[in-house]
Structures are given as structure tokens and as C-alpha cells.
Design a protein around this motif. Structure first.
Motif, mmCIF file in Angstrom:
data_model
loop_
_atom_site.group_PDB
_atom_site.id
_atom_site.type_symbol
_atom_site.label_atom_id
_atom_site.label_comp_id
_atom_site.label_asym_id
_atom_site.label_seq_id
_atom_site.Cartn_x
_atom_site.Cartn_y
_atom_site.Cartn_z
ATOM 1 N N ARG A 34 0.831 -1.216 0.184
ATOM 2 C CA ARG A 34 -0.143 0.029 0.014
ATOM 3 C C ARG A 34 0.886 1.370 0.010
ATOM 4 N N GLU A 35 2.081 1.256 0.543
ATOM 5 C CA GLU A 35 2.810 2.353 0.762
ATOM 6 C C GLU A 35 3.768 2.598 -0.582
ATOM 7 N N GLY A 36 3.547 1.578 -1.445
ATOM 8 C CA GLY A 36 4.260 1.555 -2.819
ATOM 9 C C GLY A 36 5.473 0.740 -2.874
#
Lengths: 187, 161
Positions: A101-103
Motif C-alpha cells: 500500500r505504501e508503494g
């Protein structure tokens, strides 16, 4: 009267009596240090070496073209070795999803699994992986020096393995090691 | 009866275990000479899951995979040293049950001999010192001689009243 003849050797003898105490202290320190480290967690010889060559077929039903050595490098990535039959993998799954989700790019090697089970594992728990390679025989995992699932590797922009984590990644591992390492490798 | 039987059963179980180890019949190579080399090599390689068993002894799936790799490579003409190198590249020297004699391990190999030598040195030193001590007890000085004489005189007078 006998003290006069004993005195020159008295000091040396006193030191000799201390010797067992000193030895005991030394052994104690070594053992205490031994207690702190987990003997089952082996250091990887692959750390700081280029990731091994491998090419794994895709997981049927999942939209990618498999996972191979060519996918590594260019950016800092995580490689997670998982299986649907592995209970600790379920425990660490939310951590991988958090990173995704944080990339952070997270690839996966699906180790000795039934592809249908692996697919339903990802459909039920969520799919944080960019690429998934199916390693039914566990041969690619052996090239990675894997000796149990789950294991997670951090691969840098040059395609070198920089860190290996044995066992489920827990939130505290994320804070203590993974995040600082990612920040250092990709400032 | 059980006292006689139990060790026999135990010995039999051990023999049975040694005969079969963990290598399944379908894993074995058709060539007995090659299979013997594979078994010997398997005994020198550590199972990384059970850690104190060799891959030849272990039932762990990873041990089975490693046995298979050992056999495939032997069958394709690889030497024992090449197979060991292959595994050390992946799992480190920990995979070898017998550590190699290298600068990093010489202390490990020499350790027992060094400890034995140090012990022998201590014992020899102790014995020599004791022998030396026994040969030449400290001389009494005139003052001690006088006290001693008085004591002996006093004691003999007490004993023979």
C-alpha cells in the motif's frame, strides 16, 4: 614463622584461586550472548551478492507473466517466499500488504504449493504482490538459499540481495529493520 | 525377560534405521556405485531444517530435495567437491557437517589439542613444583630451632612424669 617462607608465593597463589572465578565469568558472558541469538536463524551467504538466476511460471488465474531474475533491479524490492499451507505466512500477510500500500514493490515465490490453493489464499487474504512465480519443486527457493517458509529478501536497485528475514515479518521487524533499510537503499 | 529383550529390540531398531536411513527407494540411483557415493556425500551435508541431522538421515522435505539434487548432479558427472561448492554458495559452510580446515576454523580444529596441551602443562608444572618442594624443605632458622627444642623438651617431660 612459616609465613616468612610462604609470602613470596602467596600473591601468585591468590591469583590462582581467582582463576576459576574469572573462567566462570568468561563462560557466563559467552553463554549469555548465546542466549540472545537465535541459533536457528542462519545468516544468509547470499547477502550482498547478486540475486540468483531463476525464471518461474505465473500463477494460473493471476494477471502477470511469472517472476524471473529480469524483474529484479531498477528499484528496491522485496521478494517473499510463501505458501498457502504455511501458517506463519498468514500472520505476516498484513505486513506485506501494508508495504505494498505504501508503494513498495513486493514480488513472491510461491513455494511447493498447489496453484489453486495459492490463488484462493491471495483472493481471501489480499494480493500485495506485483509478480508471483510458481516454484512447485522448490528449486528456485534452493537457489535463494531458502530453508523454510516464509522468508523475505530485500533486493537493491542493482539486483543485489541486501537482507534476508527468516520467519514471518512482524510489525516490529518492519519498524526496526525493513523500513530503515529501505530508506537507506532508496533515499 | 524384558531386561534381555529391550536392548535387543533397541539394537535391531538401530540397525534397521541405519540400513534404511531416510532415503526412500524411489530416490535411489540405479547404479550402486553412484548411489553409494550419493549416500556418503549425503552424510556429510547438514539438513538445514533439523540442523543436527545429515540430509541422509532427515525426513524433512528440504533434505529430500537436497538428496535429489546430489543424485542428479552425481549422475550428470559432477564431483563431490563441485556439489559441496554448489550447496555452500547457497547455504554457507554451515551446510557442511564437518567444517573445512581454513584460517577461520583452525582454532576450532586445534582447540581440543591446545586445551589438552595447556592441561598437561599445568599438571607437569604442579608435579615439578611439588617434587621440588618435597626435596628441599625450608631450613629452620636459629630462632625456630630454639622454639622447637623447647617444645620437644616440654613434651617429653610431660609424657614421662
Amino acid at each position: 614463622m612459616s609465613e616468612r617462607t610462604e609470602r613470596p608465593r602467596g600473591l601468585a597463589r591468590g591469583w590462582l584461586y581467582l582463576l576459576p572465578v574469572l573462567l566462570f565469568a568468561a563462560v557466563g558472558v559467552v553463554l549469555a550472548l548465546g542466549l540472545e541469538r537465535d541459533a536457528r536463524t542462519l545468516p544468509s551467504v547470499l547477502v550482498d551478492k547478486p540475486a540468483p538466476a531463476f525464471a518461474l511460471p505465473p500463477l494460473p488465474g493471476r494477471d502477470d507473466r511469472g517472476f524471473s531474475r529480469a524483474d529484479l533491479g531498477g528499484a528496491v524490492m522485496l521478494v517473499n517466499v510463501f505458501a498457502s499451507w504455511c501458517v506463519p505466512c498468514r500472520i505476516e500477510h498484513p505486513v506485506l500488504e501494508q508495504l505494498a500500500r505504501e508503494g513498495v514493490v513486493v514480488h513472491a515465490i510461491n513455494y511447493k504449493d498447489d496453484p489453486r490453493d495459492a490463488l484462493s489464499f491471495l483472493r481471501t487474504l489480499g494480493d500485495p504482490f506485483t509478480r508471483v512465480g510458481v516454484d512447485r519443486e522448490g528449486r528456485a527457493a534452493i537457489d535463494w538459499g531458502v530453508y523454510g517458509v516464509p522468508e523475505t529478501f530485500v533486493v537493491d536497485r542493482e539486483g543485489r540481495i541486501r537482507y534476508r528475514h527468516v520467519g514471518p515479518l512482524q510489525p516490529r521487524d518492519l519498524e526496526r529493520t525493513i523500513r530503515p533499510l529501505l530508506a537507506r537503499l532508496a533515499p | 525377560m524384558t531386561r534381555v529383550l529391550a536392548p535387543l529390540v533397541f539394537a535391531f531398531a538401530c540397525a534397521l534405521r541405519a540400513a534404511f536411513a531416510a532415503t526412500a527407494p524411489d530416490e535411489m540411483l540405479a547404479d550402486p556405485a553412484l548411489e553409494a557415493r550419493a549416500r556418503a556425500l549425503g552424510k556429510e551435508l547438514r539438513c538445514l531444517v533439523c540442523q543436527n541431522q545429515s540430509i541422509d538421515d532427515s525426513d524433512a522435505p528440504l533434505a529430500r530435495d537436497l538428496r535429489r539434487i546430489v543424485r542428479e548432479r552425481l549422475a550428470s558427472g559432477a564431483s563431490e567437491a563441485e556439489i559441496k561448492r554448489f550447496l555452500v554458495e547457497r547455504y554457507g559452510e554451515f551446510v557442511l557437517l564437518e567444517p573445512p580446515f581454513a584460517p577461520a576454523t583452525w582454532l576450532l580444529w586445534a582447540g581440543p589439542f591446545l586445551v589438552a596441551a595447556a592441561g598437561a602443562g599445568l599438571v607437569l608444572g604442579f608435579l615439578r613444583r611439588r617434587a621440588a618442594g618435597a626435596e628441599e624443605p625450608a631450613e629452620l632458622d636459629p630462632e625456630e630451632r630454639r622454639v622447637l627444642a623447647t617444645l620437644i623438651a616440654g613434651e617429653s617431660s610431660e609424657r614421662a612424669p
